[in-house]
Design a protein around this motif. Structure first.
Motif: not given
Length: 309
Positions: A192, A196, A234, A238
């Motif tokens: 993840s 990301l 991920a 954000l």
């Protein structure tokens, strides 16, 4: 939102209001709990989400939550608030009714709200990882407007009038600086943190938003359970992602909505929390020459198949 100030200037009105606020199951335990150790941000986010959901379901007007004084809540809601209060005392939650803030060690109320999206998507990543792995010659996507297929060689097919037609090659899936075909997607990292980093890479010409990239991987691509799990987690990292709560898609199915706001666009996805399936995705241009343009997809099913039609 009304602010309650228990100062001498308020006289008996302030005392009566305070009494009304504390008139619910568990109030005495909360008042006498004294100092407790602060709860973790993750746990605090969960409790806040539950409390807000309980209050929000009491009624809404024009999309704005109608927050009722606790003394006016129904018996069912009062009992729920009481249970949440008892849980708060047991686990170390301290809330400040006078000014709506929490102690510095637990962060502000708004910070806790921001964390709820990450908490939800982290939970969904666990659900996604638990799904059974599958394989097939084609990836089939069935929406409310039709059915499409993608072959392992990236041939793209559509169904029209009960017949399947080849419509050429499907563009590769975009993941940050990478453009991946079926084989490349199978070699993509499932970590993840690395995902990301890819999603947050500087945009390229004609690149789509990182949220859009993630949703495409979760719906229109033959992603493995591990990859889907990594993508969900991920997404929670954000900047600009926000948990909206329980909603229904255009077909009436219940799910949980998450949105992602950028300078010129807004993406909203509805997820089935039981299966991790994406139910619906809406992308709206909020600025620029395409302002007001909306792309809307409702997914009825996605998955592998060995035959067309």
């Amino acid at each position: 939102m009304t602010t309650y100030d228990d100062t001498e200037a308020n006289g008996m009105n302030g005392m009566n209001e305070r009494g009304a606020l504390l008139d619910f199951p568990g109030a005495d335990e909360l008042a006498t709990a004294g100092h407790v150790e602060p709860l973790s941000e993750r746990a605090l986010a969960r409790v806040l989400a539950e409390v807000e959901a309980a209050v929000a379901t009491e009624g809404t007007t024009a999309g704005v939550v109608a927050v009722r004084p606790i003394r006016l809540l129904t018996g069912r809601r009062r009992a729920l608030i009481g249970l949440l209060t008892m849980a708060a005392v047991a686990t170390g939650v301290v809330t400040y009714a006078n000014n709506g803030t929490t102690s510095a060690s637990t962060g502000t109320h708004n910070e806790a709200r921001a964390n709820t999206a990450a908490v939800f998507l982290d939970d969904i990543s666990t659900v996604a990882a638990s799904q059974s792995a599958a394989s097939g010659k084609y990836w089939k996507t069935r929406t409310t407007v039709g059915t499409t297929y993608i072959s392992q060689s990236m041939d793209y097919y559509v169904v029209n009038g009960g017949k399947v037609y080849r419509k050429g090659q499907r563009p590769d899936w975009q993941v940050g600086p990478k453009d991946l075909d079926w084989k490349g997607l199978g070699q993509l990292t499932t970590d993840s943190g690395k995902l990301l980093g890819l999603l947050q890479s500087p945009p390229r010409p004609k690149s789509i938003s990182p949220f859009d990239q993630a949703v495409t991987l979760l719906t229109d691509a033959p992603a493995s359970p591990k990859l889907r799990a990594g993508v969900f987690k991920a997404m929670g990292g954000l900047k600009g992602v926000k948990l909206l709560g329980q909603v229904k898609d255009s077909t009436g199915r219940g799910g949980t909505a998450v949105e992602f706001a950028e300078a010129k666009s807004l993406g909203q996805v509805i997820v089935d929390p039981k299966t991790s399936a994406i139910l619906e995705y809406t992308f709206t241009w909020t600025a620029g020459p395409s302002k007001g343009k909306v792309t809307h997809q409702t997914f009825l099913s996605t998955g592998f198949t060995d035959k067309l039609g």
